[in-house]
Design an enzyme around this catalytic site. Structure first.
Site, short mmCIF file in Angstrom:
data_model
loop_
_atom_site.label_atom_id
_atom_site.label_comp_id
_atom_site.label_asym_id
_atom_site.label_seq_id
_atom_site.Cartn_x
_atom_site.Cartn_y
_atom_site.Cartn_z
N CYS A 102 0.86 2.55 -1.02
CA CYS A 102 1.60 2.06 -2.19
C CYS A 102 3.03 1.80 -1.73
O CYS A 102 3.76 2.74 -1.41
CB CYS A 102 1.58 3.07 -3.33
N MET A 318 3.16 -5.25 -6.65
CA MET A 318 3.03 -4.12 -5.75
C MET A 318 3.93 -4.31 -4.53
O MET A 318 4.08 -5.43 -4.04
CB MET A 318 1.57 -3.99 -5.29
#
Length: 396
Positions: A102, A318
């Site tokens: 992430c 993201m």
């Protein structure tokens, strides 16, 4: 009747995501190593699997951006400060995906390393503490430049990030050698092509052919042209996420691309690998209203990008997909580069549902193969709560 286990934890926002952060040594012994106990623990912390898709009985926020757990520990790698392991917890199905990173919570990993006492803030130079992070999911280095003041992380500031309501202190992230070149040092384009033509069902794309750029930089990502799948690139979450047929089509395309990239061998495997690859669609720049109502001007951006995360359109972008976008934009001939107007570039500013983001990437061709040395972006991070999470005994 059983009681609850108290586990030291910190709830943090990193970029446009948030998650529950743990020090490895604070976890119950059974969860200190990979396996079922760790997965079950994280699921119970977050509140998954939840057939209501609300995560009411946990710390999750019922979106891919808020269904996350992180483990930080002293690094096992030379010349690194900490190891950072990330788990994407599925909301309504029974699994935790460990296949990728992430990028947003990478910001939190740098700040948490200082908060947790693994890195001494007093070693900072000119008010910035450099934290070298080993991203254990994918085996890559991330360098976080964390502002500090009075021996602590400086969290407040005037840096604004579209998709985050309030300003905070800027943290600069460097993703070093972010491309996954494979075990044999192959191309970051796993098929060897800048653009592939995928065979897809005609019910999804008329004609059964779809152009795609597939790249493994930041996170494995499949890029397609918005117009080729019936979109404009200006769509907001409601347009995509409220249409089950549209979501089904995107998942079918993602599965086809994942097989082509060699990430899975059969369509059935895609259900257990929702975090990677991502699928995104791109378009040339134009004016559009962001999710906050603010108008993003086409003249202020290079292209439009919308990306799917865990089966839904992401509310912003993201961090790892941002690396993929910047890298693909830097390589002449990719669909991303074409949408941005073509030519060579070292940075790109793209429009996403919540606004805009600028990311830099240094891509170059070596012996006929494209590679990227690093990608750079700015994010912010802040502790939201710290203390203990409680998990019912016997649930992991």
């Amino acid at each position: 009747m059983t009681g609850q286990t108290r586990i030291p934890a910190t709830y943090m926002r990193g970029g446009t995501s948030k998650g529950v952060f743990f020090r490895l040594e604070d976890l119950p012994e059974s969860a200190r190593t990979p396996g079922t106990a760790r997965d079950k623990l994280f699921q119970r912390v977050i509140g998954s699997p939840d057939p209501y898709a609300a995560q009411i009985d946990g710390m999750g926020g019922a979106t891919s951006s808020t269904s996350k757990c992180v483990i930080i520990s002293p690094s096992t790698q030379p010349d690194h400060d900490v190891d950072y392991l990330y788990g994407q917890v599925s909301i309504d199905t029974d699994f935790v995906d460990w296949s990728g990173n992430c990028g947003n919570l990478s910001t939190g990993a740098g700040a948490f390393a200082i908060h947790a006492g693994y890195v001494d803030a007093n070693r900072a130079e000119n008010g910035v503490c450099t934290v070298r992070i080993w991203q254990a999911n994918i085996g890559k280095t991330i360098i976080a430049h964390v502002p500090v003041a009075n021996g602590e992380v400086q969290e407040t500031g005037d840096f604004e990030l579209d998709g985050v309501t309030f300003p905070a202190a800027e943290i600069v992230l460097e993703f070093v050698d972010p491309a996954d070149d494979g075990d044999e040092g192959g191309s970051m384009f796993p098929t060897g092509n800048l653009v592939d033509e995928l065979d897809v069902p005609e019910e999804i794309v008329p004609g059964g052919k779809l152009k795609a750029t597939m790249i493994t930089a930041g996170i494995p990502t499949i890029f397609v042209n918005a117009a080729d799948i019936g979109f404009t690139g200006t769509e907001l979450r409601e347009t995509i996420n409220t249409n089950p047929d549209t979501l089904r089509r995107f998942e079918a395309l993602r599965t086809i691309g994942a097989i082509k990239m060699g990430l899975i061998k059969s369509p059935e495997e895609a259900a257990k690998r929702q975090h990677t690859p991502k699928i995104a669609f791109v378009a040339p720049p134009t004016d559009y209203p962001s999710s906050s109502g603010k108008i993003v001007k086409g003249d202020d951006i290079d292209l439009l990008v919308r990306a799917m995360s865990m089966g839904k359109l992401h509310h912003a972008m993201m961090g790892t997909a941002s690396v993929a976008i910047a890298t693909a934009a830097a390589v002449p001939g990719t669909l991303v580069n074409q949408a941005a107007g073509g030519g060579e570039r070292q940075s790109v500013r793209f429009g996403h549902p919540s606004g805009t983001l600028r990311v830099g990437a240094e891509a170059r061709q070596v012996d006929g193969q494209w590679t990227v040395t690093k990608a750079i972006m700015s994010r912010s991070a802040r502790i939201l709560m710290e203390g203990h999470v409680r998990v019912p005994e016997g649930s992991f």
